[in-house]
Design an enzyme around this catalytic site. Structure first.
Site, short mmCIF file in Angstrom:
data_model
loop_
_atom_site.label_atom_id
_atom_site.label_comp_id
_atom_site.label_asym_id
_atom_site.label_seq_id
_atom_site.Cartn_x
_atom_site.Cartn_y
_atom_site.Cartn_z
N ASP A 26 -17.37 63.57 -22.13
CA ASP A 26 -17.08 63.71 -20.56
C ASP A 26 -16.25 65.37 -20.37
O ASP A 26 -15.81 65.93 -19.28
CB ASP A 26 -15.93 62.70 -20.47
CG ASP A 26 -16.93 61.67 -19.93
OD1 ASP A 26 -17.73 61.92 -19.37
OD2 ASP A 26 -16.59 60.39 -20.45
N HIS A 63 -12.43 59.77 -29.29
CA HIS A 63 -13.36 58.75 -29.63
C HIS A 63 -13.24 57.41 -30.37
O HIS A 63 -12.71 58.05 -30.92
CB HIS A 63 -14.79 59.58 -29.84
CG HIS A 63 -15.59 58.51 -29.26
ND1 HIS A 63 -16.35 57.66 -29.82
CD2 HIS A 63 -16.32 58.32 -27.71
CE1 HIS A 63 -17.38 56.99 -29.13
NE2 HIS A 63 -17.40 57.87 -27.99
N1 ACO Z 1 -4.88 62.71 -25.63
C1 ACO Z 1 -3.97 62.53 -26.34
N2 ACO Z 1 -3.95 61.82 -27.33
C2 ACO Z 1 -4.97 60.36 -27.95
C3 ACO Z 1 -5.34 60.65 -27.31
C4 ACO Z 1 -6.28 62.01 -26.29
N3 ACO Z 1 -6.89 62.02 -25.49
N4 ACO Z 1 -6.83 60.04 -27.65
C5 ACO Z 1 -6.63 59.11 -28.53
N5 ACO Z 1 -4.86 60.20 -28.59
C6 ACO Z 1 -4.02 59.75 -29.03
C7 ACO Z 1 -3.06 58.66 -28.85
O1 ACO Z 1 -2.05 58.30 -28.47
C8 ACO Z 1 -2.70 57.53 -30.67
O2 ACO Z 1 -1.53 58.60 -31.61
P1 ACO Z 1 -1.06 57.83 -32.18
O3 ACO Z 1 -1.42 57.16 -33.93
O4 ACO Z 1 0.57 58.61 -32.44
O5 ACO Z 1 -0.74 56.19 -31.49
C9 ACO Z 1 -3.86 58.23 -31.79
O6 ACO Z 1 -4.15 59.40 -31.06
C10 ACO Z 1 -5.30 57.07 -31.39
O7 ACO Z 1 -5.69 56.79 -30.58
P2 ACO Z 1 -5.75 55.27 -29.51
O8 ACO Z 1 -5.66 55.14 -28.50
O9 ACO Z 1 -5.83 53.72 -31.29
O10 ACO Z 1 -7.87 55.83 -29.96
P3 ACO Z 1 -8.58 54.20 -30.10
O11 ACO Z 1 -10.19 54.87 -30.02
O12 ACO Z 1 -7.34 53.15 -29.77
O13 ACO Z 1 -8.65 55.21 -27.83
C11 ACO Z 1 -10.02 56.26 -26.40
C12 ACO Z 1 -10.42 56.64 -27.82
C13 ACO Z 1 -10.57 55.40 -24.52
C14 ACO Z 1 -11.33 57.40 -26.08
C15 ACO Z 1 -8.92 57.64 -26.15
O14 ACO Z 1 -9.36 58.91 -27.33
C16 ACO Z 1 -8.64 58.31 -25.02
O15 ACO Z 1 -7.94 57.38 -24.36
N6 ACO Z 1 -9.52 59.93 -24.72
C17 ACO Z 1 -8.98 60.17 -23.27
C18 ACO Z 1 -10.41 59.13 -22.25
C19 ACO Z 1 -11.89 59.41 -22.48
O16 ACO Z 1 -11.50 60.64 -22.80
N7 ACO Z 1 -12.80 58.74 -22.94
C20 ACO Z 1 -13.83 58.79 -22.72
C21 ACO Z 1 -14.43 58.11 -24.27
S1 ACO Z 1 -16.03 58.60 -24.55
C22 ACO Z 1 -16.80 57.53 -23.08
O17 ACO Z 1 -16.58 56.58 -22.97
C23 ACO Z 1 -18.14 58.03 -22.87
#
Ligand code: ACO
Length: 435
Positions: A370, A312
């Protein structure tokens, strides 16, 4: 109420090319202080650069507060855990819209108002029929909610507080009807009209699962669980879809068009679409023994696979909504007599492994709302395509409360971000024969 955005005594000083610029520091009730950069461009001729808004407060708000490090979520100051246990969705709607818990008479009046506006204009039924049967219900909802602008002309004047209030009631009341109709249409069943004698969640279950050929009795425990899912999705401060609603409305667009924009944004798999994606992922994994391979794939960045329902932007701790959701999943499956549900087993084991694995621990990736919601919704009989529409109907109150707050703010200006231009510098046009 005093404008806390200007009542500040502390300042920060920015030094640019020897020139000092003083930036007021704004103090919140909770959370980090904010540097007020509104005059920065005028005084120093520079913009700030923050794609994805990781360090930018785009507005001031009094509705919802999140402490992502501690895993705290407050609506108008009340913790989500207390609300989920003691309150119910329509009371939470009132709280989000009006800022205080309603007295008994206020609540009764509000509930009556919402339940009296559940039907949609009869002509809107024909609008549904223009969609292909296999359209995703979110596609139908984006279209139908936007089309409400064409049916409710008497609540389009955003400068009239009474019209804004009527638009809010209409949206909260009619969204379950629209979501249920989108579902019924997609499975070829007749639309089921709302029943105003049922509570909000029971009425939605009725509109989704009743058929004209036989009676349908709503299970009150399932209705209570669904009501809790609605509560857990009601608002989440300045997330992507809420910010979309705010940006759309900053131009003066009508509320139905703005909420349609919010629905469109919510649909993406990184946001509300994650509940559908999470359940599809759990099904694809299938059995507990396949989890290690899946985790390895997630850790391999070249695979493009994310652990859906994890991570998140704000929570760097357990999402408090996920805790309540996990408990609800246990209760609902128990109630329905679903023993040893393989999807739940995979989810629990996946969570256990992920919370111990250094990849997830070091990045502070925890289950979000979720991760477990799809399991409950599936057990209730909803297909995966309905998960995001259910999120949308529950989030409508958040969008509309934030919209109300923004329109009522005398400082409202059109949202107009700037950019770091990295394209070609000015150059002369070249005639086609000379290129
Ligand atoms: N699985 C694996 N790796 C992840 C995940 C994940 N779900 N989420 C983040 N990471 C990793 C990224 O690859 C990144 O790694 P790095 O530092 O080595 O490059 C690091 O964690 C930071 O991730 P970002 O993408 O920069 O985080 P951001 O805050 O932009 O994204 C998000 C947040 C979009 C929710 C992300 O965690 C994600 O895609 N999760 C999966 C989708 C999801 O569950 N979305 C629901 C969100 S809650 C809602 O809307 C109700």
């Amino acid at each position: 109420m005093a404008d806390t955005r200007t009542a500040t005594t502390r300042t920060a000083t920015l030094l640019i090319d020897g020139k000092e610029v003083s930036l007021p520091i704004l103090t919140p009730t909770e959370g980090p202080e904010c540097l007020d950069i509104r005059r920065l461009y005028a005084e120093a001729d520079v913009f700030t650069y923050d794609p994805g808004f990781t360090s930018t407060a785009a507005c001031a708000s009094t509705i919802t507060f999140i402490d992502g490090d501690k895993g705290i979520l407050l609506h108008r100051g009340y913790p989500i855990e207390q609300l989920a246990e003691k309150s119910h969705y329509l009371e939470l709607c009132y709280l989000l819209l009006y800022g205080h818990l309603p007295k008994a008479a206020e609540l009764e009046k509000f509930e009556t108002l919402v339940t009296r506006h559940t039907m949609i204009h009869e002509q809107m039924h024909y609008f549904f029929r223009g969609f292909r049967r296999d359209a995703h219900p979110m596609a139908t909802m984006v279209g139908v909610v936007g089309a409400m602008s064409a049916f409710y002309h008497d609540s389009l004047d955003i400068n009239d507080p009474r019209q804004r209030e009527i638009a809010a009631f209409r949206l909260i009341a009619k969204m379950p009807t629209i979501a249920a109709m989108a579902y019924k249409y997609s499975i070829g069943q007749p639309f089921v009209y709302p029943r105003n004698d049922l509570d909000y969640a029971s009425n939605f279950l009725h509109m989704c699962f009743a058929v004209p050929a036989e009676p349908y009795d709503v299970d009150p425990t399932l209705a209570r669980a669904l009501d809790r899912i609605f509560m857990l999705h009601a608002d989440h401060e300045q997330n992507a879809s809420t910010s979309t609603v705010r940006l759309a409305s900053s131009s003066g667009a009508n509320p139905f068009a703005c909420i349609a924009a919010g629905i469109a944004c919510l649909w993406g798999p990184a946001h509300g679409g994650a509940n559908q994606a999470a359940l599809e992922m759990l099904r694809e994994i299938g059995t507990v023994d396949r989890i290690p391979d899946f985790i390895a794939r997630v850790k391999d960045k070249s695979s493009g696979q994310r652990l859906m329902g994890f991570g998140h932007r704000v929570y760097k701790n357990y999402d408090p909504r996920a805790k309540v959701m996990k408990q609800s999943a246990d209760e609902v499956l128990d109630l329905l007599g679903i023993k040893n549900n393989p999807t739940l087993q995979v989810a629990r084991e996946l969570e256990r492994i992920a919370l111990e694995d250094d990849y997830f621990v070091s990045r502070k990736l925890y289950p979000n709302v979720d991760f477990y919601s799809g399991i409950i919704l599936e057990a209730m009989g909803f297909p995966t395509s309905m998960f995001t529409p259910i999120f949308a109907l529950a989030r409508t109150v958040g969008w509309i409360s934030q919209w109300q707050e923004q329109i009522a703010d005398p400082q409202l200006r059109i949202g107009r971000p700037r950019q770091l231009y990295q394209g070609e510098a000015q150059r002369d046009y070249v005639e086609v024969e000379d290129r």
